[in-house]
Motif scaffolding. Structure first.
Motif, PDB file in Angstrom:
ATOM      1  N   PHE A  40      -5.847  96.590 106.969  1.00 42.58           N
ATOM      2  CA  PHE A  40      -5.607  95.272 106.385  1.00 42.58           C
ATOM      3  C   PHE A  40      -4.150  95.106 105.941  1.00 42.58           C
ATOM      4  O   PHE A  40      -3.521  94.079 106.211  1.00 42.58           O
ATOM      5  CB  PHE A  40      -6.543  95.083 105.189  1.00 42.58           C
ATOM      6  N   GLU A  77     -11.980  97.829  98.154  1.00 42.10           N
ATOM      7  CA  GLU A  77     -12.040  96.400  98.469  1.00 42.10           C
ATOM      8  C   GLU A  77     -12.630  96.270  99.860  1.00 42.10           C
ATOM      9  O   GLU A  77     -12.042  96.742 100.844  1.00 42.10           O
ATOM     10  CB  GLU A  77     -10.634  95.762  98.425  1.00 42.10           C
ATOM     11  N   THR A 163      -2.860  97.977  95.394  1.00 40.71           N
ATOM     12  CA  THR A 163      -1.437  97.924  95.169  1.00 40.71           C
ATOM     13  C   THR A 163      -1.202  97.526  93.710  1.00 40.71           C
ATOM     14  O   THR A 163      -2.016  96.833  93.108  1.00 40.71           O
ATOM     15  CB  THR A 163      -0.739  96.918  96.111  1.00 40.71           C
TER      16      THR A 163
HETATM   17  C1  C5J Z   1      -4.538  93.812  98.337  1.00 35.53           C
HETATM   18  C2  C5J Z   1      -5.239  95.591  96.887  1.00 35.53           C
HETATM   19  N1  C5J Z   1      -3.240  94.057  98.123  1.00 35.53           N
HETATM   20  N2  C5J Z   1      -6.068  96.629  96.856  1.00 35.53           N
HETATM   21  N3  C5J Z   1      -5.483  94.625  97.810  1.00 35.53           N
HETATM   22  O1  C5J Z   1      -4.879  92.889  99.022  1.00 35.53           O
HETATM   23  O2  C5J Z   1      -4.277  95.543  96.145  1.00 35.53           O
END
Ligand code: C5J
Length: 229
Positions: A40, A77, A163
């Motif tokens: 991603f 995620e 992030t």
């Molecule tokens: C993003 C995350 N940056 N895990 N996801 O879309 O920070």
């Protein structure tokens, strides 16, 4: 409470103090989809190599919490295969050609159970650790995270992962609003945008720690060791 049951970690903007019994580690989204080519993060045009410096400090932090016998939470995620938990606003965003649910080199992007949604092998969860699949940037949204933390008596959260300015910061803000004292491990987190990482650390610790505290992994591990009963 004995002195040994309390940790005092030199941190920004001032010492972070936690009862050892209420402390947990939460590692946000250290997934192949964000850290490896073809996932991603790369599909959004990012240089994924920029996140790799956070891996070694996160391994050390995780080892410290495991050795201390304290709770560890991992988040991922990702979305259901039918994308029913992915709002059109999220799905439609991005330059393409690869979007959430499309098939890339690590399987369907950001889909639960696909190789890309897995946590990188160096940080793979072990039995007894909590794994939260989350459809949003924040780990409390539409997940059982709050109940899992309450069941373990957690009051203080140490944050690592990626992030920094997106899912880490969002979750830290959610946790702060829910009454947790939050500490960001500064070398166990990274961003595709180094300036955004620096800005996030500055904004969470500003105004007397309006969102929380920040400290390097070494300081956290030293305090953890010193608080050993
Ligand atoms: C993003 C995350 N940056 N895990 N996801 O879309 O920070």
């Amino acid at each position: 409470m004995t002195a040994a049951a309390t940790l005092t970690i030199p941190a920004e903007p001032y010492d972070y103090v936690a009862a050892r019994a209420g402390l947990a580690l939460i590692i946000i989204d250290m997934q192949r989809d964000f850290l490896e080519p073809g996932g991603f993060g790369a599909a959004l045009g990012n240089d994924v190599s920029l996140l790799r410096a956070s891996i070694a400090p996160t391994i050390r932090l995780l080892a410290g919490f495991r050795a201390a016998g304290l709770p560890v939470v991992h988040t991922r995620e990702c979305h259901l295969p039918d994308l029913s938990d992915c709002p059109p606003a999220k799905h439609g965003r991005g330059p393409g050609p690869l979007r959430i649910g499309d098939t890339g080199p690590m399987g369907r992007i950001l889909i639960r159970g696909e190789p890309g949604a897995a946590i990188i092998p160096e940080l793979a969860p072990v039995d007894g650790e909590v794994v939260i699949d989350k459809p949003g940037k924040g780990a409390f949204h539409a997940t059982p995270l709050m109940a899992e933390l309450q069941a373990r008596g957690v009051t203080h959260l140490v944050f690592a992962g990626v992030t920094t300015e997106v899912c880490v910061q969002t979750t830290m803000r959610e946790a702060n609003d829910r009454g947790f004292d939050c500490l960001l491990a500064t070398d166990a987190t990274d961003s595709y945008f180094p300036a955004f990482k620096a800005a996030t650390i500055a904004m969470i610790t500003a105004q007397a720690g309006i969102v929380g505290w920040a400290a390097p992994v070494d300081a956290i591990l030293t305090a953890l060791e010193a608080s050993r009963p």
